[in-house]
Scaffold this motif. Sequence first.
Motif, PDB file in Angstrom:
ATOM      1  N   HIS A  48     -25.191 -13.764  31.340  1.00  0.00           N
ATOM      2  CA  HIS A  48     -24.112 -14.417  30.615  1.00  0.00           C
ATOM      3  C   HIS A  48     -23.553 -13.470  29.557  1.00  0.00           C
ATOM      4  CE1 HIS A  48     -21.967 -18.048  29.321  1.00  0.00           C
ATOM      5  NE2 HIS A  48     -22.045 -17.505  28.130  1.00  0.00           N
ATOM      6  N   LEU A  49     -22.462 -12.783  29.942  1.00  0.00           N
ATOM      7  CA  LEU A  49     -21.838 -11.827  29.027  1.00  0.00           C
ATOM      8  C   LEU A  49     -21.159 -12.577  27.883  1.00  0.00           C
ATOM      9  CD1 LEU A  49     -21.124  -8.816  28.514  1.00  0.00           C
ATOM     10  CD2 LEU A  49     -19.035  -9.217  29.785  1.00  0.00           C
ATOM     11  N   HIS A  50     -21.525 -12.212  26.673  1.00  0.00           N
ATOM     12  CA  HIS A  50     -20.976 -12.893  25.500  1.00  0.00           C
ATOM     13  C   HIS A  50     -19.802 -12.107  24.925  1.00  0.00           C
ATOM     14  CE1 HIS A  50     -20.980 -15.439  21.990  1.00  0.00           C
ATOM     15  NE2 HIS A  50     -21.046 -14.387  21.207  1.00  0.00           N
ATOM     16  N   GLN A  51     -19.964 -10.780  24.841  1.00  0.00           N
ATOM     17  CA  GLN A  51     -18.948  -9.964  24.192  1.00  0.00           C
ATOM     18  C   GLN A  51     -19.088  -8.496  24.599  1.00  0.00           C
ATOM     19  OE1 GLN A  51     -19.482 -10.098  19.960  1.00  0.00           O
ATOM     20  NE2 GLN A  51     -17.363  -9.647  19.501  1.00  0.00           N
ATOM     21  N   ASN A  52     -17.960  -7.810  24.687  1.00  0.00           N
ATOM     22  CA  ASN A  52     -17.981  -6.359  24.888  1.00  0.00           C
ATOM     23  C   ASN A  52     -17.791  -5.686  23.538  1.00  0.00           C
ATOM     24  OD1 ASN A  52     -18.179  -6.001  27.793  1.00  0.00           O
ATOM     25  ND2 ASN A  52     -16.176  -6.968  27.901  1.00  0.00           N
ATOM     26  N   GLN A  53     -18.624  -4.709  23.259  1.00  0.00           N
ATOM     27  CA  GLN A  53     -18.491  -4.005  21.980  1.00  0.00           C
ATOM     28  C   GLN A  53     -18.487  -2.522  22.265  1.00  0.00           C
ATOM     29  OE1 GLN A  53     -21.343  -6.298  19.037  1.00  0.00           O
ATOM     30  NE2 GLN A  53     -22.535  -5.388  20.685  1.00  0.00           N
ATOM     31  N   ASN A  54     -17.442  -1.831  21.843  1.00  0.00           N
ATOM     32  CA  ASN A  54     -17.350  -0.409  22.120  1.00  0.00           C
ATOM     33  C   ASN A  54     -17.585   0.433  20.878  1.00  0.00           C
ATOM     34  OD1 ASN A  54     -15.753  -1.687  24.434  1.00  0.00           O
ATOM     35  ND2 ASN A  54     -16.066   0.427  25.053  1.00  0.00           N
ATOM     36  N   TYR A  55     -18.241   1.532  21.088  1.00  0.00           N
ATOM     37  CA  TYR A  55     -18.396   2.499  20.011  1.00  0.00           C
ATOM     38  C   TYR A  55     -18.551   3.890  20.602  1.00  0.00           C
ATOM     39  CZ  TYR A  55     -23.504   2.674  20.525  1.00  0.00           C
ATOM     40  OH  TYR A  55     -24.768   2.862  20.992  1.00  0.00           O
ATOM     41  N   LEU A  56     -18.323   4.908  19.760  1.00  0.00           N
ATOM     42  CA  LEU A  56     -18.271   6.283  20.253  1.00  0.00           C
ATOM     43  C   LEU A  56     -19.549   7.051  19.944  1.00  0.00           C
ATOM     44  CD1 LEU A  56     -14.655   7.185  19.031  1.00  0.00           C
ATOM     45  CD2 LEU A  56     -15.320   6.420  21.306  1.00  0.00           C
ATOM     46  N   VAL A  71     -18.871   3.989  24.551  1.00  0.00           N
ATOM     47  CA  VAL A  71     -19.920   3.162  25.154  1.00  0.00           C
ATOM     48  C   VAL A  71     -19.646   1.685  24.942  1.00  0.00           C
ATOM     49  CG1 VAL A  71     -22.403   2.648  25.141  1.00  0.00           C
ATOM     50  CG2 VAL A  71     -21.611   4.977  24.700  1.00  0.00           C
ATOM     51  N   ASN A  72     -19.772   0.938  26.030  1.00  0.00           N
ATOM     52  CA  ASN A  72     -19.696  -0.512  25.922  1.00  0.00           C
ATOM     53  C   ASN A  72     -21.120  -1.042  25.825  1.00  0.00           C
ATOM     54  OD1 ASN A  72     -19.261  -3.237  26.092  1.00  0.00           O
ATOM     55  ND2 ASN A  72     -18.362  -3.191  28.149  1.00  0.00           N
ATOM     56  N   ARG A  73     -21.545  -1.373  24.582  1.00  0.00           N
ATOM     57  CA  ARG A  73     -22.859  -1.999  24.425  1.00  0.00           C
ATOM     58  C   ARG A  73     -22.610  -3.501  24.434  1.00  0.00           C
ATOM     59  NH1 ARG A  73     -27.859  -0.193  21.783  1.00  0.00           N
ATOM     60  NH2 ARG A  73     -26.737   1.419  20.684  1.00  0.00           N
ATOM     61  N   ARG A  74     -22.878  -4.095  25.597  1.00  0.00           N
ATOM     62  CA  ARG A  74     -22.527  -5.500  25.779  1.00  0.00           C
ATOM     63  C   ARG A  74     -23.474  -6.442  25.054  1.00  0.00           C
ATOM     64  NH1 ARG A  74     -22.868  -4.971  32.133  1.00  0.00           N
ATOM     65  NH2 ARG A  74     -24.734  -3.913  31.388  1.00  0.00           N
ATOM     66  N   ARG A  75     -22.922  -7.557  24.655  1.00  0.00           N
ATOM     67  CA  ARG A  75     -23.704  -8.594  24.019  1.00  0.00           C
ATOM     68  C   ARG A  75     -23.854  -9.730  25.015  1.00  0.00           C
ATOM     69  NH1 ARG A  75     -25.539  -8.743  18.975  1.00  0.00           N
ATOM     70  NH2 ARG A  75     -26.093 -10.816  18.273  1.00  0.00           N
ATOM     71  N   PHE A  76     -25.082 -10.134  25.249  1.00  0.00           N
ATOM     72  CA  PHE A  76     -25.351 -11.217  26.190  1.00  0.00           C
ATOM     73  C   PHE A  76     -25.822 -12.460  25.448  1.00  0.00           C
ATOM     74  CE2 PHE A  76     -25.494  -7.496  28.853  1.00  0.00           C
ATOM     75  CZ  PHE A  76     -25.075  -7.937  30.101  1.00  0.00           C
ATOM     76  N   LYS A  77     -25.739 -13.598  26.157  1.00  0.00           N
ATOM     77  CA  LYS A  77     -26.273 -14.827  25.582  1.00  0.00           C
ATOM     78  C   LYS A  77     -27.411 -15.314  26.461  1.00  0.00           C
ATOM     79  CE  LYS A  77     -25.118 -19.120  23.413  1.00  0.00           C
ATOM     80  NZ  LYS A  77     -24.061 -19.924  22.798  1.00  0.00           N
ATOM     81  N   CYS A  78     -28.549 -15.579  25.799  1.00  0.00           N
ATOM     82  CA  CYS A  78     -29.713 -16.078  26.534  1.00  0.00           C
ATOM     83  C   CYS A  78     -29.609 -17.595  26.605  1.00  0.00           C
ATOM     84  CB  CYS A  78     -30.997 -15.661  25.837  1.00  0.00           C
ATOM     85  SG  CYS A  78     -32.466 -16.329  26.640  1.00  0.00           S
ATOM     86  N   LYS A  79     -29.690 -18.125  27.835  1.00  0.00           N
ATOM     87  CA  LYS A  79     -29.552 -19.577  28.004  1.00  0.00           C
ATOM     88  C   LYS A  79     -30.796 -20.307  27.530  1.00  0.00           C
ATOM     89  CE  LYS A  79     -26.030 -19.678  31.529  1.00  0.00           C
ATOM     90  NZ  LYS A  79     -25.743 -19.673  32.966  1.00  0.00           N
ATOM     91  N   THR A  80     -31.937 -19.615  27.565  1.00  0.00           N
ATOM     92  CA  THR A  80     -33.184 -20.247  27.140  1.00  0.00           C
ATOM     93  C   THR A  80     -33.248 -20.345  25.620  1.00  0.00           C
ATOM     94  OG1 THR A  80     -34.191 -19.202  29.061  1.00  0.00           O
ATOM     95  CG2 THR A  80     -35.700 -20.187  27.480  1.00  0.00           C
ATOM     96  N   CYS A  81     -33.016 -19.204  24.954  1.00  0.00           N
ATOM     97  CA  CYS A  81     -33.101 -19.173  23.480  1.00  0.00           C
ATOM     98  C   CYS A  81     -31.803 -19.635  22.814  1.00  0.00           C
ATOM     99  CB  CYS A  81     -33.402 -17.765  22.996  1.00  0.00           C
ATOM    100  SG  CYS A  81     -34.797 -16.979  23.771  1.00  0.00           S
ATOM    101  N   ARG A  82     -30.738 -19.665  23.581  1.00  0.00           N
ATOM    102  CA  ARG A  82     -29.406 -19.993  23.057  1.00  0.00           C
ATOM    103  C   ARG A  82     -28.968 -19.014  21.970  1.00  0.00           C
ATOM    104  NH1 ARG A  82     -27.799 -25.152  24.503  1.00  0.00           N
ATOM    105  NH2 ARG A  82     -29.357 -26.252  25.701  1.00  0.00           N
ATOM    106  N   LYS A  83     -29.445 -17.788  22.085  1.00  0.00           N
ATOM    107  CA  LYS A  83     -29.057 -16.762  21.114  1.00  0.00           C
ATOM    108  C   LYS A  83     -28.383 -15.596  21.815  1.00  0.00           C
ATOM    109  CE  LYS A  83     -32.352 -17.512  17.423  1.00  0.00           C
ATOM    110  NZ  LYS A  83     -33.711 -17.219  16.987  1.00  0.00           N
ATOM    111  N   THR A  84     -27.581 -14.862  21.070  1.00  0.00           N
ATOM    112  CA  THR A  84     -26.949 -13.676  21.649  1.00  0.00           C
ATOM    113  C   THR A  84     -27.762 -12.444  21.260  1.00  0.00           C
ATOM    114  OG1 THR A  84     -25.507 -13.379  19.752  1.00  0.00           O
ATOM    115  CG2 THR A  84     -24.624 -14.673  21.581  1.00  0.00           C
ATOM    116  N   PHE A  85     -27.704 -11.443  22.104  1.00  0.00           N
ATOM    117  CA  PHE A  85     -28.438 -10.203  21.832  1.00  0.00           C
ATOM    118  C   PHE A  85     -27.698  -9.024  22.434  1.00  0.00           C
ATOM    119  CE2 PHE A  85     -29.910 -11.799  25.890  1.00  0.00           C
ATOM    120  CZ  PHE A  85     -30.038 -10.663  26.681  1.00  0.00           C
ATOM    121  N   ASN A  86     -27.937  -7.824  21.887  1.00  0.00           N
ATOM    122  CA  ASN A  86     -27.341  -6.596  22.411  1.00  0.00           C
ATOM    123  C   ASN A  86     -28.192  -6.058  23.541  1.00  0.00           C
ATOM    124  OD1 ASN A  86     -25.178  -6.398  20.609  1.00  0.00           O
ATOM    125  ND2 ASN A  86     -26.437  -5.384  19.079  1.00  0.00           N
TER     126      ASN A  86
END
Length: 131
Positions: A48-56, A71-86
């Motif tokens: 579950h992709l939450h957000q795209n975050q780019n940095y150089l 670099v796209n360090r994507r942020r995902f959302k965990c359905k179990t914990c209901r939290k987002t993580f990099n």
Amino acid sequence: MKRILSQLLNLPDVAVESSLEEGSVLILSVRKKTKSAVCPQCGKKSEHLHQNQNYLVKDLPIGDKEVILNVNRRRFKCKTCRKTFNEKLDFVGARKTYTHRYAENIVKQLISSNVSNVAENNGLTDEEVNA
Ligand SMILES: [Zn+2]
């Protein structure tokens, strides 16, 4: 072309999505090929992709081009914990502006250039300094 650039870049599981040349600098937009990331809390995979975050970050040069990775360090959302993580990227440390292999290369250069500088300044050969 993207495929060739990905091969040239030679970072495991990393795909080049686009490239941009700015004079002597080559900017490569990259992301991990995997569609999921592992939640650091519960260890479950999330797609579950939450957000795209780019940095150089700076990487090793290719030919005579300086290489900057967007670099796209994507942020995902965990359905179990209901939290987002990099997602974790294995080629660059957190909050670092250069890749691991770039840092390794600089260290190597420093070591060899010190020996050469020492040799040159003292009228010695590298072998004599290393002995
Ligand atoms: Zn989780």
